[in-house]
Design a protein around this motif. Structure first.
Motif, PDB file in Angstrom:
ATOM      1  N   MET A   1       0.825  -1.210   0.000  1.00  0.00           N
ATOM      2  CA  MET A   1       0.000   0.000   0.000  1.00  0.00           C
ATOM      3  C   MET A   1       0.861   1.264   0.000  1.00  0.00           C
ATOM      4  SD  MET A   1      -3.055  -1.169  -0.127  1.00  0.00           S
ATOM      5  CE  MET A   1      -3.920  -2.689   0.212  1.00  0.00           C
ATOM      6  N   THR A   2       2.025   1.214   0.678  1.00  0.00           N
ATOM      7  CA  THR A   2       2.887   2.400   0.674  1.00  0.00           C
ATOM      8  C   THR A   2       3.434   2.671  -0.716  1.00  0.00           C
ATOM      9  OG1 THR A   2       4.869   1.111   1.221  1.00  0.00           O
ATOM     10  CG2 THR A   2       3.582   1.974   3.058  1.00  0.00           C
ATOM     11  N   VAL A   3       3.589   1.641  -1.515  1.00  0.00           N
ATOM     12  CA  VAL A   3       4.083   1.829  -2.882  1.00  0.00           C
ATOM     13  C   VAL A   3       2.969   2.320  -3.793  1.00  0.00           C
ATOM     14  CG1 VAL A   3       5.061   0.651  -4.891  1.00  0.00           C
ATOM     15  CG2 VAL A   3       5.904   0.121  -2.595  1.00  0.00           C
ATOM     16  N   ARG A   4       1.798   1.707  -3.677  1.00  0.00           N
ATOM     17  CA  ARG A   4       0.700   2.044  -4.583  1.00  0.00           C
ATOM     18  C   ARG A   4      -0.020   3.325  -4.194  1.00  0.00           C
ATOM     19  NH1 ARG A   4      -1.190  -2.059  -7.847  1.00  0.00           N
ATOM     20  NH2 ARG A   4      -2.404  -0.374  -8.748  1.00  0.00           N
ATOM     21  N   LEU A   5      -0.096   3.631  -2.906  1.00  0.00           N
ATOM     22  CA  LEU A   5      -0.874   4.768  -2.411  1.00  0.00           C
ATOM     23  C   LEU A   5      -2.244   4.827  -3.081  1.00  0.00           C
ATOM     24  CD1 LEU A   5       1.503   7.849  -1.930  1.00  0.00           C
ATOM     25  CD2 LEU A   5       0.633   6.244  -0.234  1.00  0.00           C
ATOM     26  N   PRO A   6      -3.097   3.853  -2.840  1.00  0.00           N
ATOM     27  CA  PRO A   6      -4.435   3.884  -3.463  1.00  0.00           C
ATOM     28  C   PRO A   6      -5.178   5.155  -3.093  1.00  0.00           C
ATOM     29  CG  PRO A   6      -4.329   2.265  -1.672  1.00  0.00           C
ATOM     30  CD  PRO A   6      -2.940   2.715  -1.915  1.00  0.00           C
ATOM     31  N   TRP A   7      -5.826   5.768  -4.094  1.00  0.00           N
ATOM     32  CA  TRP A   7      -6.413   7.095  -3.926  1.00  0.00           C
ATOM     33  C   TRP A   7      -7.928   6.981  -3.893  1.00  0.00           C
ATOM     34  CZ3 TRP A   7      -3.808  11.826  -6.573  1.00  0.00           C
ATOM     35  CH2 TRP A   7      -4.296  13.005  -6.002  1.00  0.00           C
ATOM     36  N   SER A   8      -8.479   7.101  -2.709  1.00  0.00           N
ATOM     37  CA  SER A   8      -9.928   7.139  -2.544  1.00  0.00           C
ATOM     38  C   SER A   8     -10.214   7.878  -1.252  1.00  0.00           C
ATOM     39  CB  SER A   8     -10.520   5.728  -2.506  1.00  0.00           C
ATOM     40  OG  SER A   8     -11.929   5.780  -2.322  1.00  0.00           O
ATOM     41  N   GLY A   9     -10.059   9.171  -1.268  1.00  0.00           N
ATOM     42  CA  GLY A   9     -10.250   9.949  -0.046  1.00  0.00           C
ATOM     43  C   GLY A   9      -9.456  11.234  -0.060  1.00  0.00           C
ATOM     44  N   ASP A  10      -8.820  11.536   1.060  1.00  0.00           N
ATOM     45  CA  ASP A  10      -8.221  12.854   1.276  1.00  0.00           C
ATOM     46  C   ASP A  10      -6.748  12.937   0.900  1.00  0.00           C
ATOM     47  OD1 ASP A  10     -10.702  13.226   2.345  1.00  0.00           O
ATOM     48  OD2 ASP A  10     -10.048  13.275   4.436  1.00  0.00           O
ATOM     49  N   LEU A  11      -6.241  11.990   0.114  1.00  0.00           N
ATOM     50  CA  LEU A  11      -4.829  12.021  -0.238  1.00  0.00           C
ATOM     51  C   LEU A  11      -4.461  13.321  -0.945  1.00  0.00           C
ATOM     52  CD1 LEU A  11      -2.249  10.235  -0.184  1.00  0.00           C
ATOM     53  CD2 LEU A  11      -2.831   9.529  -2.509  1.00  0.00           C
ATOM     54  N   GLY A  12      -5.384  13.844  -1.766  1.00  0.00           N
ATOM     55  CA  GLY A  12      -5.111  15.088  -2.474  1.00  0.00           C
ATOM     56  C   GLY A  12      -4.912  16.260  -1.542  1.00  0.00           C
ATOM     57  N   MET A  13      -5.678  16.310  -0.458  1.00  0.00           N
ATOM     58  CA  MET A  13      -5.510  17.378   0.528  1.00  0.00           C
ATOM     59  C   MET A  13      -4.113  17.339   1.136  1.00  0.00           C
ATOM     60  SD  MET A  13      -6.171  19.827   2.623  1.00  0.00           S
ATOM     61  CE  MET A  13      -7.879  20.282   2.834  1.00  0.00           C
ATOM     62  N   HIS A  14      -3.666  16.156   1.539  1.00  0.00           N
ATOM     63  CA  HIS A  14      -2.371  16.053   2.204  1.00  0.00           C
ATOM     64  C   HIS A  14      -1.219  16.308   1.228  1.00  0.00           C
ATOM     65  CE1 HIS A  14      -4.597  14.790   5.632  1.00  0.00           C
ATOM     66  NE2 HIS A  14      -5.071  13.727   5.017  1.00  0.00           N
ATOM     67  N   ALA A  15      -1.398  15.929  -0.022  1.00  0.00           N
ATOM     68  CA  ALA A  15      -0.395  16.259  -1.031  1.00  0.00           C
ATOM     69  C   ALA A  15      -0.358  17.765  -1.277  1.00  0.00           C
ATOM     70  CB  ALA A  15      -0.694  15.513  -2.331  1.00  0.00           C
ATOM     71  N   ALA A  16      -1.534  18.404  -1.307  1.00  0.00           N
ATOM     72  CA  ALA A  16      -1.585  19.854  -1.498  1.00  0.00           C
ATOM     73  C   ALA A  16      -0.886  20.588  -0.360  1.00  0.00           C
ATOM     74  CB  ALA A  16      -3.043  20.307  -1.606  1.00  0.00           C
ATOM     75  N   VAL A  17      -1.031  20.084   0.861  1.00  0.00           N
ATOM     76  CA  VAL A  17      -0.354  20.693   2.008  1.00  0.00           C
ATOM     77  C   VAL A  17       1.158  20.693   1.796  1.00  0.00           C
ATOM     78  CG1 VAL A  17       0.166  20.349   4.453  1.00  0.00           C
ATOM     79  CG2 VAL A  17      -2.196  20.227   3.652  1.00  0.00           C
ATOM     80  N   LEU A  18       1.687  19.555   1.352  1.00  0.00           N
ATOM     81  CA  LEU A  18       3.135  19.490   1.091  1.00  0.00           C
ATOM     82  C   LEU A  18       3.533  20.420  -0.044  1.00  0.00           C
ATOM     83  CD1 LEU A  18       3.967  15.682   1.470  1.00  0.00           C
ATOM     84  CD2 LEU A  18       3.843  17.467   3.199  1.00  0.00           C
ATOM     85  N   GLU A  19       2.710  20.516  -1.082  1.00  0.00           N
ATOM     86  CA  GLU A  19       3.010  21.422  -2.190  1.00  0.00           C
ATOM     87  C   GLU A  19       3.119  22.867  -1.711  1.00  0.00           C
ATOM     88  OE1 GLU A  19       3.506  21.177  -5.521  1.00  0.00           O
ATOM     89  OE2 GLU A  19       3.538  18.986  -5.527  1.00  0.00           O
ATOM     90  N   ARG A  20       2.186  23.302  -0.865  1.00  0.00           N
ATOM     91  CA  ARG A  20       2.215  24.696  -0.382  1.00  0.00           C
ATOM     92  C   ARG A  20       3.409  24.940   0.531  1.00  0.00           C
ATOM     93  NH1 ARG A  20      -0.678  24.911  -4.478  1.00  0.00           N
ATOM     94  NH2 ARG A  20      -2.841  24.247  -4.266  1.00  0.00           N
TER      95      ARG A  20
END
Length: 469
Positions: free
Chosen positions: A1-20
């Protein structure tokens, strides 16, 4: 799961936080929209991950995989450390892991901060996983603290650890607080006055760190609302979602008969009281305390099945095995996250699971970071900010964004069938929109409108248009 990072939820929010944070570590602004507001997602953990990405040059999703691996290690070692404060049995540790992953119900349930197999598979990279791992370590250290007569410095370290957990994921922090209270109230022998003084000093340090955190005002979250609606589903279908956990409740009864101050019993009662009060009072956001009900029941069953008396084990071991098998079957759909359909046994190919989301990498390749996109698509709102762009409306409730409702209203109006061209152009100009993502033929500016410079076709009938204003 750490390799695939399945996306069904708030993953985009946490990625956006790192981007900012990578773009501006000191003043990142809102993670989703172009506004200079604070955010509770800027925590010590996300700041550390962003700095790691900036120092190494790794991409945001590579850093999230590193965070997922760290969270997984912390969670595993934390469960091991906490269970070993009750028993030296290795079987109990193994059973504890299985119960935490599988002992829920016959209805699929996944939520950030819940340790079920489906839930943790989707949230490994979330701050809640890191925070829960740290919480288990906090409880283990606290159980050893009074017995070892640790000094003030050690307790101050625990206070700092609690502050990090609360800043990283506030709801898991609340669970950590209840667990810490249960450990202290259930300590044998009863802690002396010196221990309580050190505990008070640790709490004071934690409060000071929370008050001084520069990225958002922690204590202002206590009086905010607007989160109850999205948490109302936590109170639905409780019997089918958590029926298997009832076996853990029976194990808690056995432990309570032996020791009324058993820490797991106290932990369960505290969590149940808060969960029930939240539902009865209409403040469903505090239903996120649910892990404080589930975890002590799951751990109690593991301990009783592994180390209870002979009669207890004769009854509990087969029942636990059946419950774990039922839980495993309910959540077997997680295999679809990491295996091709052809690699699955036929009986598992159509089993119910939380579906993964479509990708918007094709649109992210066109839109530069920190440019604003107008869209009302459910998935695009939650996924595009992960790659650097902003959206006009925030995809999630935001207690620090004063014009969130106005932004959502503007988005609805832009895509309204009866909206005029002048209205749409006015909205694009007000929010400095550079791109529009909409369905081909849907409401919005026509492809040939002079306000649009060019369009890019995407899958599923999507069109991405660059605004020429």
């Amino acid at each position: 799961m750490t390799v695939r990072l399945p996306w069904s939820g708030d993953l985009g929010m946490h990625a956006a936080v790192l981007e900012r944070l990578r773009a501006d570590p000191l003043h990142p602004g809102n993670p989703l929209v172009d506004a200079p507001t604070p955010s509770p997602y800027y925590s010590p953990w996300t700041v550390l991950l962003a700095l790691t990405g900036s120092a190494t040059g790794w991409g945001t999703f590579t850093v999230l995989r590193l965070g997922a691996l760290a969270g997984l290690v912390l969670l595993g070692t934390g469960v091991h450390a906490f269970v070993r404060t009750f028993t030296r049995s290795r079987t109990a540790v193994l059973l504890a892991v299985l119960c935490l992953l599988l002992l829920y119900g016959v209805r699929l349930f996944a939520w950030s901060g819940v340790l079920g197999l489906t839930s943790i598979s989707l949230t490994l990279a979330y701050p809640s996983t890191f925070a829960f791992g740290m919480a288990f370590h906090l409880w283990a250290l606290l159980r050893r603290g009074p017995a070892a007569a640790r000094g003030t410095a050690a307790f101050l370290g625990l206070g700092l650890l609690l502050a990090v957990i609360l800043l990283t994921h506030q709801f898991t922090g609340a669970v950590a607080v209840l667990g810490a209270a249960a450990v202290l109230l259930g300590a044998r022998p009863w802690p002396g006055r010196a221990v309580w003084v050190r505990v008070a000093a640790a709490c004071a340090l934690a409060a000071a760190v929370l008050a001084c955190w520069p990225y958002y005002a922690f204590f202002s979250l206590l009086g905010t609302g607007g989160l109850d609606d999205i948490h109302r589903p936590l109170y639905g279908h409780l019997a089918t979602k958590f029926c298997l956990t009832g076996l853990g409740a029976a194990a808690l009864v056995l432990r309570a008969r032996r020791d009324r101050r058993d820490p797991l019993v106290i932990f369960f009662l505290l969590g149940l009281a808060v969960f029930a009060a939240s539902g009865l009072s209409g403040h469903q956001a505090w239903g996120r305390i649910l892990p404080a009900v589930l975890v002590p029941a799951q751990l109690a069953l593991a301990l009783e099945a592994a180390t209870g008396g002979r009669r207890t084990r004769v009854v509990l071991v087969p029942l636990t095995a059946v419950a774990l098998l039922a839980g495993a079957w309910t959540q077997a759909g997680v295999l679809t996250y990491v295996l091709r359909p052809q690699a699955l046994p036929p009986v598992l190919r159509h089993i119910h699971t939380a579906p993964l989301w479509p990708r918007f990498t094709w649109a992210a390749r066109e839109v530069p970071a920190r440019q604003t996109v107008m869209t009302d698509n459910y998935y695009a709102l939650r996924m595009l900010p992960a790659y650097g762009p902003y959206t006009v409306a925030p995809a999630y409730p935001d207690v620090f964004l004063p014009d969130a409702a106005r932004r959502r209203a503007a988005t609805r109006r832009y895509f309204a069938q009866d909206a005029s061209r002048a209205e749409r152009l006015g909205i694009l100009k007000e929010y400095r929109v550079r791109w529009v993502l909409q369905k081909n033929g849907g409401p919005g500016l026509d492809r040939g409108d002079p306000a649009l410079r060019r369009t890019v076709r995407g899958p599923a009938g999507f069109l991405l248009a660059e605004v020429a204003l």
